[in-house]
Write a protein that holds these residues in place. Structure first.
Motif: not given
Length: 293
Positions: A30-36, A46-51
């Motif tokens: 769905r053209d999305g992303e997962v961040v930690q 487990v994933a790139p860090y995000g806010e």
């Protein structure tokens, strides 16, 4: 609304591969992303860090403790939290790892319900407030007892010497409060429960306080001192005075139609159980027909 960015908060040790793979695949298609989302005391990556502020949904992978951490991370930004059980289903998890894809589809289709959770806001010696979704615990640090005084709306309730005191929301009433002999509050009860822990003598019953009341707690730590725990996390305070207030709609939990109630979950996990005498009577009556054949 399909979330374009999903933030994850993870359990420090449990196996999460199935849930993580489902999240990544679902978001990628769905053209999305997962961040930690970084939370205090959690080093597992487990994933790139995000806010959290840049996410549309926060997913908690683990159990109730992980979901509590995710709720605190999401609350300042008004984000909903989807609790995902990577183990046994708890009080705060809405789906299992096996059913995660369907749960995400339902969330994207707005086929979900908001469960607004209250908190207790705690001011410690003029600092704060800090929020607890389950409970605030004052507990002795050493072998000594602590002396605790409780006031409600400026009126003294009780002073006692003991191990400490638990101040809980309805959600937290089925945890430490229940273990300490306090009452379980119904999930929608707008109330706080104050439960002394191992008080030494006197008459110190647990007290249920209305949401509009102000609770003041004084602590004399003695030579060993006392400490504070908020939702099980130890905070570096040497408390003397606590001011506790109800905070409605502090956090938002994702809930799906047909989900079990708080009491049903407690019975399923055998935290609440019928008395042996009642169980024996039911078994006897169930077998009565066979005995008379």
């Amino acid at each position: 609304m399909t979330p374009s960015r999903i933030g994850v908060v993870v359990h420090p040790h449990r196996r999460l591969d199935r849930a993580l793979n489902t999240l990544r695949e679902w978001a990628a298609t769905r053209d999305g992303e997962v961040v930690q989302i970084k939370v205090e005391g959690q080093d597992r990556e487990v994933a790139p860090y995000g806010e959290a502020a840049e996410c549309d949904l926060v997913a908690a992978l683990g159990g109730d403790g992980t979901t509590l951490a995710a709720l605190h991370a999401a609350a300042p930004h008004g984000l909903p939290v989807l609790g995902i059980a990577c183990g046994s289903l708890g009080a705060l998890t809405a789906t299992s790892a096996e059913d995660l894809s369907d749960a995400l589809d339902r969330f994207a289709a707005d086929d979900w319900q908001r469960r607004a959770l209250p908190a207790v806001a705690v001011t410690v010696d003029g600092h704060g407030p800090k929020n607890a979704l389950n409970d605030l615990v004052v507990v002795r640090k050493g072998a000594n007892q602590v002396v605790v005084g409780v006031e409600i709306d400026g009126e003294p309730y009780v002073r006692f010497a003991g191990d400490g005191v638990v101040i809980a929301t309805p959600l937290g009433s089925s945890a430490y409060t229940m273990a300490a002999g306090g009452p379980v509050l119904g999930g929608n009860a707008p109330a706080i429960v104050v439960t002394p822990v191992a008080s030494h003598g006197g008459s110190t019953p647990p007290l249920v306080v209305g949401a509009q009341s102000a609770v003041r707690v004084t602590i004399e730590g003695g030579w060993g001192g006392a400490r504070i725990e908020l939702d099980g996390q130890i905070h570096d305070y040497e408390p003397h005075e606590l001011l506790v207030a109800w905070q409605a709609d502090y956090a938002t939990l994702v809930r799906f139609a047909g989900a079990e109630t708080l009491l049903a979950g407690l019975r399923r996990r055998r935290i609440l159980q019928d008395s042996p005498r009642v169980v024996a009577r039911d078994e006897r009556e169930a077998g009565a027909g066979d005995a008379c054949d």
